[in-house]
Design a protein around this motif. Structure first.
Motif, PDB file in Angstrom:
ATOM      1  N   SER A 180       0.543  -1.351  -0.300  1.00 57.06           N
ATOM      2  CA  SER A 180       0.180  -0.029   0.102  1.00 57.06           C
ATOM      3  C   SER A 180       1.004   1.210  -0.076  1.00 57.06           C
ATOM      4  O   SER A 180       0.802   2.037  -1.005  1.00 57.06           O
ATOM      5  CB  SER A 180      -1.207   0.655   1.467  1.00 57.06           C
ATOM      6  N   CYS A 181       1.829   0.903   1.146  1.00 62.70           N
ATOM      7  CA  CYS A 181       2.917   1.947   0.724  1.00 62.70           C
ATOM      8  C   CYS A 181       3.255   2.846  -0.536  1.00 62.70           C
ATOM      9  O   CYS A 181       3.805   3.257  -0.989  1.00 62.70           O
ATOM     10  CB  CYS A 181       3.731   2.560   1.846  1.00 62.70           C
ATOM     11  N   LYS A 182       3.462   1.609  -1.451  1.00 63.46           N
ATOM     12  CA  LYS A 182       4.165   1.461  -2.814  1.00 63.46           C
ATOM     13  C   LYS A 182       3.282   2.479  -3.351  1.00 63.46           C
ATOM     14  O   LYS A 182       3.825   3.623  -4.117  1.00 63.46           O
ATOM     15  CB  LYS A 182       4.705   0.443  -2.251  1.00 63.46           C
ATOM     16  N   GLY A 183       2.339   1.892  -3.040  1.00 61.53           N
ATOM     17  CA  GLY A 183       1.108   2.367  -3.944  1.00 61.53           C
ATOM     18  C   GLY A 183       1.074   3.804  -4.296  1.00 61.53           C
ATOM     19  O   GLY A 183       0.606   4.495  -4.934  1.00 61.53           O
ATOM     20  N   PHE A 184       0.763   4.317  -2.840  1.00 57.61           N
ATOM     21  CA  PHE A 184       1.046   5.776  -2.340  1.00 57.61           C
ATOM     22  C   PHE A 184       2.102   6.753  -2.706  1.00 57.61           C
ATOM     23  O   PHE A 184       1.900   7.362  -3.331  1.00 57.61           O
ATOM     24  CB  PHE A 184       0.711   5.555  -0.413  1.00 57.61           C
ATOM     25  N   PHE A 185       3.108   5.800  -2.490  1.00 60.47           N
ATOM     26  CA  PHE A 185       4.161   6.827  -3.036  1.00 60.47           C
ATOM     27  C   PHE A 185       4.290   6.613  -4.513  1.00 60.47           C
ATOM     28  O   PHE A 185       4.381   7.911  -4.828  1.00 60.47           O
ATOM     29  CB  PHE A 185       5.519   5.901  -2.518  1.00 60.47           C
ATOM     30  N   LYS A 186       3.853   5.579  -5.430  1.00 59.98           N
ATOM     31  CA  LYS A 186       3.429   5.845  -6.536  1.00 59.98           C
ATOM     32  C   LYS A 186       2.499   7.254  -6.987  1.00 59.98           C
ATOM     33  O   LYS A 186       2.783   7.548  -8.033  1.00 59.98           O
ATOM     34  CB  LYS A 186       3.546   4.891  -7.330  1.00 59.98           C
ATOM     35  N   ARG A 187       1.834   7.047  -6.982  1.00 56.23           N
ATOM     36  CA  ARG A 187       0.468   7.862  -6.789  1.00 56.23           C
ATOM     37  C   ARG A 187       0.395   9.063  -6.644  1.00 56.23           C
ATOM     38  O   ARG A 187       0.376  10.149  -7.196  1.00 56.23           O
ATOM     39  CB  ARG A 187      -1.420   7.537  -6.057  1.00 56.23           C
ATOM     40  N   THR A 188       1.062   9.424  -5.217  1.00 57.41           N
ATOM     41  CA  THR A 188       1.724  10.604  -4.897  1.00 57.41           C
ATOM     42  C   THR A 188       2.548  11.627  -5.961  1.00 57.41           C
ATOM     43  O   THR A 188       2.496  12.767  -6.267  1.00 57.41           O
ATOM     44  CB  THR A 188       2.470  11.216  -3.296  1.00 57.41           C
ATOM     45  N   VAL A 189       3.647  10.867  -6.237  1.00 58.85           N
ATOM     46  CA  VAL A 189       4.561  11.607  -7.546  1.00 58.85           C
ATOM     47  C   VAL A 189       3.107  11.241  -8.822  1.00 58.85           C
ATOM     48  O   VAL A 189       4.406  12.338  -9.442  1.00 58.85           O
ATOM     49  CB  VAL A 189       6.252  10.104  -7.696  1.00 58.85           C
ATOM     50  N   GLN A 190       3.685  10.184  -9.026  1.00 63.86           N
ATOM     51  CA  GLN A 190       3.354  10.423 -10.762  1.00 63.86           C
ATOM     52  C   GLN A 190       2.148  11.524 -10.211  1.00 63.86           C
ATOM     53  O   GLN A 190       1.598  12.308 -11.471  1.00 63.86           O
ATOM     54  CB  GLN A 190       1.845   9.003 -10.294  1.00 63.86           C
ATOM     55  N   ASN A 191       1.311  11.870  -9.672  1.00 60.06           N
ATOM     56  CA  ASN A 191       0.342  12.867 -10.241  1.00 60.06           C
ATOM     57  C   ASN A 191       0.543  13.887  -9.195  1.00 60.06           C
ATOM     58  O   ASN A 191      -0.569  15.129  -9.514  1.00 60.06           O
ATOM     59  CB  ASN A 191      -0.980  12.005  -8.943  1.00 60.06           C
ATOM     60  N   LYS A 192       1.293  14.003  -8.562  1.00 63.13           N
ATOM     61  CA  LYS A 192       1.871  14.965  -7.944  1.00 63.13           C
ATOM     62  C   LYS A 192       1.094  15.751  -7.413  1.00 63.13           C
ATOM     63  O   LYS A 192       0.320  16.723  -7.061  1.00 63.13           O
ATOM     64  CB  LYS A 192       1.945  16.259  -8.944  1.00 63.13           C
ATOM     65  N   LYS A 193       0.859  14.689  -6.504  1.00 64.11           N
ATOM     66  CA  LYS A 193       0.255  15.447  -5.143  1.00 64.11           C
ATOM     67  C   LYS A 193       0.273  16.407  -4.128  1.00 64.11           C
ATOM     68  O   LYS A 193       1.299  16.186  -4.003  1.00 64.11           O
ATOM     69  CB  LYS A 193      -0.769  13.959  -4.361  1.00 64.11           C
ATOM     70  N   VAL A 194      -0.516  17.382  -3.952  1.00 65.11           N
ATOM     71  CA  VAL A 194      -0.054  18.035  -2.934  1.00 65.11           C
ATOM     72  C   VAL A 194      -1.155  17.563  -1.319  1.00 65.11           C
ATOM     73  O   VAL A 194      -2.456  17.889  -1.622  1.00 65.11           O
ATOM     74  CB  VAL A 194      -0.229  19.269  -2.805  1.00 65.11           C
ATOM     75  N   TYR A 195      -0.965  17.980   0.025  1.00 66.77           N
ATOM     76  CA  TYR A 195      -1.069  16.967   0.797  1.00 66.77           C
ATOM     77  C   TYR A 195      -1.352  18.275   1.842  1.00 66.77           C
ATOM     78  O   TYR A 195      -0.417  18.712   1.536  1.00 66.77           O
ATOM     79  CB  TYR A 195      -0.544  15.529   1.769  1.00 66.77           C
ATOM     80  N   THR A 196      -2.049  18.328   2.445  1.00 67.00           N
ATOM     81  CA  THR A 196      -2.385  19.486   3.566  1.00 67.00           C
ATOM     82  C   THR A 196      -2.556  18.238   5.383  1.00 67.00           C
ATOM     83  O   THR A 196      -3.093  17.366   4.876  1.00 67.00           O
ATOM     84  CB  THR A 196      -3.677  20.336   3.503  1.00 67.00           C
ATOM     85  N   CYS A 197      -1.686  18.979   6.295  1.00 66.96           N
ATOM     86  CA  CYS A 197      -2.653  18.288   7.235  1.00 66.96           C
ATOM     87  C   CYS A 197      -3.239  18.803   8.129  1.00 66.96           C
ATOM     88  O   CYS A 197      -2.754  20.349   8.233  1.00 66.96           O
ATOM     89  CB  CYS A 197      -0.560  17.867   8.153  1.00 66.96           C
ATOM     90  N   VAL A 198      -4.245  18.679   8.599  1.00 65.00           N
ATOM     91  CA  VAL A 198      -4.459  19.417   9.290  1.00 65.00           C
ATOM     92  C   VAL A 198      -4.613  19.538  10.729  1.00 65.00           C
ATOM     93  O   VAL A 198      -4.594  20.594  11.486  1.00 65.00           O
ATOM     94  CB  VAL A 198      -5.882  18.916   9.369  1.00 65.00           C
ATOM     95  N   ALA A 199      -3.223  18.587  11.419  1.00 64.86           N
ATOM     96  CA  ALA A 199      -2.692  19.048  12.935  1.00 64.86           C
ATOM     97  C   ALA A 199      -0.674  19.350  12.522  1.00 64.86           C
ATOM     98  O   ALA A 199      -1.210  20.713  12.579  1.00 64.86           O
ATOM     99  CB  ALA A 199      -2.152  17.655  12.758  1.00 64.86           C
ATOM    100  N   GLU A 200      -0.192  19.034  12.915  1.00 63.08           N
ATOM    101  CA  GLU A 200       0.864  19.670  13.601  1.00 63.08           C
ATOM    102  C   GLU A 200       2.456  18.492  12.215  1.00 63.08           C
ATOM    103  O   GLU A 200       3.674  18.795  12.944  1.00 63.08           O
ATOM    104  CB  GLU A 200       0.927  19.139  14.792  1.00 63.08           C
TER     105      GLU A 200
END
Ligand SMILES: [Zn+2]
Ligand SMILES: [Zn+2]
Length: 432
Positions: free
Chosen positions: A329-349
Motif C-alpha cells: 500500500s505504501c508503494k502504491g501511495f508513494f507512486k500515486r503521490t509522485v505520479q499525480n504530483k499530489k499536494v497534501y495538507t495536514c490539519v494537525a501538527e
DNA sequence: CCTCAAGGCCAT
DNA sequence: ATGGCCTTGAGG
C-alpha cells in the motif's frame, strides 16, 4: 556571465551525530577567557531563547549535569528545539546522513523554508564531513560549481521558526549508520568523479517555490523530491584511502581560509584536528548484544522476521519498493503521490502517527514519513555504493524495529563508547 | 528461462 | 483515494 541565481544545490555527505536531546555546543567567542566551548542544556536554551522546546521535559540521566554556562553575548546563536507537539524528545537518532540539499538561490537563513523539508529534530553536530559541493544555477545555466567546507550546510541546519521550532531546509534521510573513513574517502572520490563527468549539468532540478512551505496548514508539494542525480557516475574501483586523506587536508585548508557563513562553526572542528581520524564510527558501531548487532558490512541478512514490517506503516512488506522494503500500500501511495504530483495538507501538527490502521488519515504525514525513511524514485542510492546503501537501509530497519529497551541499549553504548570519545577528541577539555 | 521492481488495473 | 493483484520490461 553571472545572471540571477535561481537555484543553489548543495551536496555533501556527512556523518552527523544528532544531539536530539540534552546538549548543544555553545560557541563562545574566541576572545572569551575560556576560549573554549561550552555546553548548555536544552532547557537552558529554551529559557534563553524563549522557545517552546520539546513537548515533554528532557530527563536523561545519562547526560552530564549542566555546566554553569554564562553567555557573553547573551543570544547570538540559534537554539534547537522541536516543532510544537512533535516527538522530538524521544527521537533516538544516532546518526543522520544528509544526502543532499537544494535551496532556492534567494534563500537565506531565517527565511521560511518549505514545510516538506521540515525536520523533527534540531540539534546536530557534524563530524567527518566530506567537502560540500555547491552548485549555483541561473537561468543561463550553471554559474559556479565548487567544493567548500561544511559551512554552507551548517548554516542550513538551524533555522529558527517563529513558532519556536527548528526547520532544516534540506532533505534529510535518517540513517542509522556511521560512515567510516574509508567510506568517506569513497564518497569523496565519487564527488570528484561527478565533477569530472559534469553530471551536474543533467541534474533533475525540480521546481522549487520558496513561498510554498511556510503556510500554517502545512501544504506539501510532492514535486520537490529529494534531489537526485540522473545518471550515477559510479564506475570502477575506488582506492579511497590516499585520496580521502589528501582531500581531507584540502578541506581543512579551505576551512581555514574561508569565512564562515552566518553561524560560527568553529566548535565543530577543533583546530588541527583531523576530522577523519579519531573514532572510527563504522568500526565501533558494532555492538555485542543478543542477536541485534548492527552490521556494518555483511550483506547476507540471515535472521529476518524483524525485517518484515513496513518502515512507514508497519504493515507486511511485499518487497523492495522505491529503495527499501515497504508494504504494497505504501508503494502504491508513494507512486500515486509522485505520479499525480499530489499536494497534501495536514490539519494537525505534521507529526501524525502513521500505522496500518491510521495511514489513510493523513496522507501528508504519510508521505512525509515515506521521505523520512528514504523512499525515492531511483530506488537505490544513485551516488552511494551498494555497500553504504545496504548499511543505511539495514541498520535503519533494525533500529526502527528495536524494542525500546534495545534502542536505549544502543543509545547508551553509542553515547558512552562512541559519542563521548569523539566529543572529547574534538572538543577537548570542554567536554570532560 | 528466471527474478523482481515499476507501474497499470480495478473492485472497494 | 486505496490497495490487492496483474503485466511489463530490464537484467542476470
Ligand atoms: Zn506501509
Ligand atoms: Zn498529519
Amino acid at each position: 556571465m553571472q545572471g540571477i541565481i535561481t537555484q543553489t544545490l548543495i551536496c555533501g555527505y556527512f556523518e552527523i551525530i544528532a544531539m536530539a536531546r540534552g546538549w548543544r555546543p555553545w560557541p563562545t567567542l574566541a576572545s572569551s577567557k575560556s576560549g573554549g566551548r561550552r555546553w548548555r542544556m536544552w532547557d537552558s536554551v529554551r529559557q534563553v531563547e524563549g522557545c517552546r522546546g520539546p513537548p515533554t521535559p528532557v530527563r536523561e540521566k545519562s547526560l552530564r549535569p549542566a555546566r554553569r554556562a554564562h553567555d557573553a553575548s547573551g543570544r547570538n546563536w540559534v537554539s534547537g528545539t522541536s516543532p510544537p507537539g512533535s516527538p522530538t524528545a524521544v527521537i533516538p537518532t544516532i546518526a543522520t546522513q544528509i544526502v543532499c540539499a537544494m535551496l532556492p538561490g534567494s534563500w537565506e537563513s531565517g527565511s521560511p523554508v518549505p514545510s516538506h523539508f521540515h525536520l523533527l529534530h534540531g540539534l546536530l553536530i557534524i563530524f567527518h564531513c566530506t567537502p560540500v559541493l555547491t552548485t549555483r544555477l541561473s537561468e543561463g545555466g550553471l554559474v559556479s560549481n565548487r567544493y567548500t567546507d561544511s559551512s554552507p550546510l551548517v548554516s542550513l541546519l538551524t533555522v529558527l521558526r517563529d513558532d519556536g521550532g527548528v526547520s532544516v531546509p534540506v532533505s534529510v534521510r535518517v540513517c542509522y549508520v556511521c560512515l567510516d573513513s574509508s567510506t568517506i574517502g569513497l564518497l569523496i572520490e565519487m564527488l570528484l568523479d561527478m565533477e569530472n563527468h559534469s553530471t551536474l549539468l543533467s541534474l533533475n532540478m525540480s521546481p522549487f517555490n520558496a513561498n510554498s512551505g511556510d503556510s500554517p496548514a502545512g501544504t506539501q508539494a510532492s514535486s520537490p523530491m529529494p534531489p537526485q542525480y540522473g545518471s550515477p557516475p559510479i564506475s570502477g574501483h575506488y582506492n579511497s584511502c590516499q585520496q580521502s586523506m589528501s582531500m581531507q587536508h584540502h578541506q581543512q585548508t579551505m576551512m581555514m581560509s574561508q569565512s564562515m557563513n552566518n553561524l560560527d562553526t568553529s566548535y565543530i572542528f577543533s583546530p588541527g584536528a583531523n576530522a577523519i581520524s579519531g573514532v572510527d564510527m563504522g568500526a565501533s558501531y558494532q555492538i555485542s548484544g543478543p542477536a541485534t548487532s548492527l552490521t556494518t558490512g555483511d550483506l547476507p541478512d540471515t535472521k529476518d522476521g524483524i525485517e518484515e514490517l513496513c518502515p512507514v506503516c508497519g504493515d507486511k512488506v511485499s518487497g523492495y519498493h522505491y529503495g527499501l522494503l515497504t508494504c504494497e500500500s505504501c508503494k502504491g501511495f508513494f507512486k500515486r503521490t509522485v505520479q499525480n504530483k499530489k499536494v497534501y495538507t495536514c490539519v494537525a501538527e505534521r507529526s501524525c502517527h502513521i500505522d496500518k490502521t491510521q495511514r489513510k488519515r493523513c496522507p501528508f504525514c504519510r508521505f512525509q514519513k515515506c521521505l523520512e525513511v528514504g523512499m525515492k524514485l531511483e530506488g537505490k542510492f544513485s551516488l552511494i555504493s551498494e555497500h553504504v546503501s545496504y548499511m543505511c537501509n539495514h541498520n535503519t530497519h533494525l533500529l526502527r524495529n528495536f524494542t525500546d529497551r534495545n534502542r536505549s541499549e544502543v543509545m547508551e553504548y553509542y553515547m558512552t563508547a562512541v559519542t563521548s570519545a569523539t566529543l572529547s577528541s574534538v572538543l577537548g577539555e570542554a567536554y570532560a
